[in-house]
Design a protein around this motif. Structure first.
Motif, short mmCIF file in Angstrom:
data_model
loop_
_atom_site.label_atom_id
_atom_site.label_comp_id
_atom_site.label_asym_id
_atom_site.label_seq_id
_atom_site.Cartn_x
_atom_site.Cartn_y
_atom_site.Cartn_z
N LEU A 1 -8.41 33.10 52.94
CA LEU A 1 -9.25 31.93 53.22
C LEU A 1 -10.51 31.95 52.35
O LEU A 1 -10.97 30.89 51.90
CB LEU A 1 -9.62 31.91 54.69
N SER A 2 -11.05 33.13 52.11
CA SER A 2 -12.24 33.24 51.26
C SER A 2 -11.92 32.82 49.83
O SER A 2 -12.69 32.09 49.19
CB SER A 2 -12.77 34.68 51.28
N LEU A 3 -10.76 33.29 49.35
CA LEU A 3 -10.34 32.90 48.00
C LEU A 3 -10.03 31.40 47.96
O LEU A 3 -10.32 30.72 46.97
CB LEU A 3 -9.11 33.71 47.59
N GLY A 4 -9.45 30.90 49.05
CA GLY A 4 -9.16 29.48 49.14
C GLY A 4 -10.42 28.64 49.11
O GLY A 4 -10.43 27.53 48.56
N PRO B 1 -7.03 22.79 34.04
CA PRO B 1 -6.69 23.96 34.87
C PRO B 1 -7.62 25.15 34.66
O PRO B 1 -7.70 26.04 35.52
CB PRO B 1 -5.27 24.30 34.42
N TRP B 2 -8.31 25.19 33.53
CA TRP B 2 -9.19 26.33 33.26
C TRP B 2 -10.38 26.37 34.21
O TRP B 2 -10.98 27.43 34.42
CB TRP B 2 -9.69 26.26 31.81
N THR B 3 -10.75 25.24 34.79
CA THR B 3 -11.91 25.21 35.68
C THR B 3 -11.70 26.05 36.93
O THR B 3 -12.53 26.92 37.24
CB THR B 3 -12.28 23.76 36.04
N PRO B 4 -10.62 25.84 37.71
CA PRO B 4 -10.41 26.73 38.86
C PRO B 4 -10.18 28.18 38.46
O PRO B 4 -10.59 29.10 39.18
CB PRO B 4 -9.18 26.14 39.56
N ALA B 5 -9.55 28.40 37.30
CA ALA B 5 -9.34 29.77 36.83
C ALA B 5 -10.69 30.45 36.60
O ALA B 5 -10.88 31.63 36.93
CB ALA B 5 -8.52 29.77 35.54
N LYS B 6 -11.64 29.71 36.05
CA LYS B 6 -12.98 30.25 35.80
C LYS B 6 -13.69 30.57 37.11
O LYS B 6 -14.28 31.65 37.27
CB LYS B 6 -13.79 29.24 34.99
N THR C 1 -11.14 25.61 46.55
CA THR C 1 -11.49 24.24 46.94
C THR C 1 -12.80 23.80 46.31
O THR C 1 -12.96 22.64 45.93
CB THR C 1 -11.57 24.10 48.47
N THR C 2 -13.74 24.74 46.19
CA THR C 2 -14.99 24.41 45.50
C THR C 2 -14.71 24.00 44.06
O THR C 2 -15.25 23.01 43.56
CB THR C 2 -15.94 25.62 45.51
N SER C 3 -13.87 24.76 43.38
CA SER C 3 -13.56 24.46 41.98
C SER C 3 -12.87 23.11 41.84
O SER C 3 -13.10 22.38 40.87
CB SER C 3 -12.68 25.56 41.38
N MET C 4 -12.04 22.75 42.84
CA MET C 4 -11.30 21.50 42.75
C MET C 4 -12.19 20.28 42.96
O MET C 4 -11.81 19.16 42.57
CB MET C 4 -10.16 21.50 43.77
N ILE C 5 -13.35 20.45 43.58
CA ILE C 5 -14.30 19.35 43.69
C ILE C 5 -14.64 18.83 42.30
O ILE C 5 -14.78 17.63 42.07
CB ILE C 5 -15.58 19.81 44.41
N TYR C 6 -14.75 19.75 41.34
CA TYR C 6 -15.11 19.39 39.97
C TYR C 6 -13.87 19.13 39.11
O TYR C 6 -13.87 18.22 38.27
CB TYR C 6 -15.96 20.51 39.36
N THR C 7 -12.81 19.92 39.32
CA THR C 7 -11.60 19.78 38.50
C THR C 7 -10.97 18.41 38.65
O THR C 7 -10.42 17.86 37.69
CB THR C 7 -10.58 20.86 38.88
N GLN C 8 -11.04 17.82 39.84
CA GLN C 8 -10.38 16.54 40.10
C GLN C 8 -11.04 15.36 39.39
O GLN C 8 -10.47 14.29 39.28
CB GLN C 8 -10.41 16.27 41.60
N THR D 1 -11.89 33.71 38.87
CA THR D 1 -12.10 35.01 38.23
C THR D 1 -13.56 35.45 38.30
O THR D 1 -13.85 36.63 38.47
CB THR D 1 -11.64 34.98 36.75
N LEU D 2 -14.49 34.50 38.19
CA LEU D 2 -15.90 34.84 38.32
C LEU D 2 -16.21 35.35 39.73
O LEU D 2 -16.94 36.33 39.91
CB LEU D 2 -16.78 33.63 38.01
N SER D 3 -15.65 34.68 40.72
CA SER D 3 -15.87 35.10 42.11
C SER D 3 -15.29 36.49 42.36
O SER D 3 -15.96 37.34 42.96
CB SER D 3 -15.22 34.08 43.06
N LEU D 4 -14.09 36.72 41.90
CA LEU D 4 -13.44 38.02 42.11
C LEU D 4 -14.14 39.12 41.33
O LEU D 4 -14.29 40.24 41.82
CB LEU D 4 -11.97 37.94 41.71
#
Length: 290
Positions: A114-117, A138-143, A121-128, A146-149
């Motif tokens: 859920l934390s990773l999710g 697709p690079w936006t959620p990947a960024k 979801t935060t990244s998808m606010i911008y990716t969409q 990976t930054l979070s992890l």
């Protein structure tokens, strides 16, 4: 777009907080008692302060609770639901570790997911946002992930994992910059398509639509000099990735570990500023800014 301090704090701190919760949920490090309490306190402070900061960018912060009702269609709403679920589940998992020295592994795994999710979801606010070609890939959620992890591994003291993730996040960040620089041109959006007048020939702005600033020009049109961008990218890369990796490769000490974390956080903050400052919204075409 306008790099508001609230969204920079939000994306920087919440990513770190939820990244740390991911590793705590996976039992990395395997801590109990007061040590676990300290780790969870840090993670919750980062996540909650970050999420709270995001509300300051809302036009009506008092209506923030209404966002939870739109989860079927809104990534912002999904982020809210996912973040609350993650914090509740991880609170149960953390209580078992802190007060009962008990590892509730399945609950920890669920909380980590859920934390990773939440970060996703935060990244998808911008990716969409198709109106911002630099984000709409697709690079936006990947960024974001990976930054979070990477930050989470760093704060969890997982040295070997952190080195790998920092290197991976650095590579993905460089890729987002390289691909993002040509995204607006490749989107095919220009003054002709924006106005629908392309069929009659080349279109140019005769005068701006407004004589002064308005909401659109304040929020969606922010121009940063190219030479400044390059300098800030170098600073962000050195602080967020290069220096932390070099420090982690040295014989371990708590002082170096803290320095690596502080360097990474500073670099991510610069990176988040660039993330918003470089975002070219198509509405700028109407103002001759693209």
């Amino acid at each position: 777009m306008h790099p508001a301090p609230s969204v920079i704090i939000f994306t920087t701190l919440s990513g770190l907080g939820f990244g740390l919760l991911v590793f705590l949920g996976l039992g990395m490090p395997a801590v109990t008692g007061w040590t676990a309490f300290a780790f969870f306190t840090i993670a919750y402070l980062l996540a909650v302060v970050g999420l709270s900061a995001s509300t300051f960018h809302l036009g009506h912060p008092e209506r923030a609770l209404k966002a939870f009702t739109q989860w079927r269609s809104s990534w912002l709403s999904r982020e809210g639901v996912c973040s609350v679920a993650a914090l509740i589940v991880m609170a149960i998992y953390g209580a078992g570790l802190v007060f009962f020295d008990t590892v509730l592994a399945p609950i920890g795994w669920l909380g980590a997911a859920l934390s990773l999710g939440t970060v996703y979801t935060t990244s998808m606010i911008y990716t969409q946002m198709k109106t911002v070609p630099r984000w709409n890939m697709p690079w936006t959620p990947a960024k974001f992930l990976t930054l979070s992890l990477a930050g989470g591994a760093l704060m969890a003291g997982q040295v070997a994992v952190a080195i790998v993730l920092l290197t991976l996040a650095g590579g993905i960040t460089l890729a987002t910059w390289a691909i993002g620089d040509t995204a607006f041109a490749r989107s095919g959006t220009d003054m002709e398509t924006a106005t629908g007048l392309g069929r009659i020939g080349r279109v140019r702005a005769f005068e701006p639509p407004h004589t002064g600033t308005n909401y659109l020009t304040r929020e969606f049109i922010y121009v940063v000099g190219r030479k400044h961008v390059q300098k800030l990218r170098v600073i962000a890369t050195l602080l967020a990735f290069v220096l932390p990796v070099l420090l982690l490769l040295l014989p371990f000490s708590h002082a170096l570990a803290v320095l690596a974390i502080l360097s990474h956080v500073a670099g991510v903050a610069v990176m988040r500023w660039l993330f918003f400052a470089e975002a070219e919204h198509v509405v700028g075409l109407y103002y001759g800014k693209r």
